[in-house]
Design an enzyme around this catalytic site. Structure first.
Site, mmCIF file in Angstrom:
data_model
loop_
_atom_site.group_PDB
_atom_site.id
_atom_site.type_symbol
_atom_site.label_atom_id
_atom_site.label_comp_id
_atom_site.label_asym_id
_atom_site.label_seq_id
_atom_site.Cartn_x
_atom_site.Cartn_y
_atom_site.Cartn_z
ATOM 1 N N TYR A 153 0.835 -1.204 0.000
ATOM 2 C CA TYR A 153 0.000 0.000 0.000
ATOM 3 C C TYR A 153 0.873 1.258 0.000
ATOM 4 C CZ TYR A 153 -3.893 3.086 1.359
ATOM 5 O OH TYR A 153 -4.840 4.075 1.405
ATOM 6 N N LYS A 157 1.038 4.189 -2.930
ATOM 7 C CA LYS A 157 0.739 5.601 -2.660
ATOM 8 C C LYS A 157 1.949 6.492 -2.919
ATOM 9 C CE LYS A 157 -3.544 4.989 -1.564
ATOM 10 N NZ LYS A 157 -4.635 5.523 -2.408
#
Length: 245
Positions: A153, A157
């Site tokens: 994740y 990002k």
């Protein structure tokens, strides 16, 4: 701020931050296309329609190029154009690195990062012709500071942040702005599933002393899409109560 006559796509807007962003634009008189991976997006769409807003829905995986083109086509057929794109769709598959399998890595990068790439590529073509447009990418503070158990994740990002700056440079001469919002701990269905102990530890690290709400993120999104932010591009703005400085 008034978005009357403007059309906004908000990906991943069935619930949470995306839903709040879609509603915020709708309240300011925008035409809004909501997206989700399942038909649940149409239930969310109907909820806002009942309030008298100009809303339509699209169901499909935005990491698939054909689906993204279908989304753009439907938006143009319904509302005539695209003025603002909010890339919000994302998933988590948390685990420690040594326990993370390739599928969990690939799925997060595919949805979060590739989906942002595909949607931007498709929408920006229309914006280039008009020499005006706004792209807002929902990143995360973990893309700036990292987080144990979220290597996939965090990487997705961080990729969105680099992508945002590159897009801002490429299309500034065409009158198109591109910025990223990096939320901190926002109260959503996703964060509500976390153990109370983890929530309490996070809260101790937030100077403002509270968790964020989806509307905290939505308020910034509508500002960045407005004429009041016309000289802002290539920026990453944290909405985190001071968690990461």
């Amino acid at each position: 701020m008034d978005f009357k006559g403007k059309t906004v796509i908000v990906t991943g807007s069935s619930r949470g931050i995306g839903y709040s962003i879609a509603e915020a634009f709708a309240k300011l008189n925008a035409n809004v296309m909501m997206t989700g991976t399942t038909d649940s997006v149409f239930k969310s769409c109907e909820t806002l329609k009942q309030k008298g807003f100009s809303i339509e829905g699209f169901a499909g995986d935005i990491s698939n190029a054909d689906n993204v083109q279908a989304l753009v086509n439907k938006t143009v057929e319904t509302f005539g154009t695209i003025d603002v794109l909010v890339n919000n769709a994302g998933i988590t598959r948390d685990n420690l690195l040594i326990r993370m399998n390739e599928e969990d890595w690939d799925d997060v990068i595919r949805i979060n990062l590739k989906g942002t790439f595909l949607c931007t590529k498709a929408a920006v073509r229309l914006m280039m012709k008009k020499r005006k447009g706004c792209i807002i990418n929902i990143a995360s503070i973990v893309g700036l500071m990292g987080n144990a158990g979220q290597t996939n994740y965090s990487a997705s990002k961080a990729g969105i942040i680099g992508f945002t700056k590159s897009v801002a440079r490429e299309f500034a001469s065409r009158g198109i702005t591109c910025n990223a919002i990096a939320p901190g701990f926002i109260e959503t269905d996703m964060t509500n599933k976390l153990p109370e102990e983890i929530k309490e530890n996070y809260l101790k690290s937030i100077p403002l002393g509270r968790f964020g709400t989806p509307s905290d993120v939505a308020d910034l999104a509508v500002f960045l899409a407005s004429d009041k932010a016309r000289y802002i591009t290539g920026q990453v703005i944290n909405v985190d109560g001071g968690l990461y400085m």
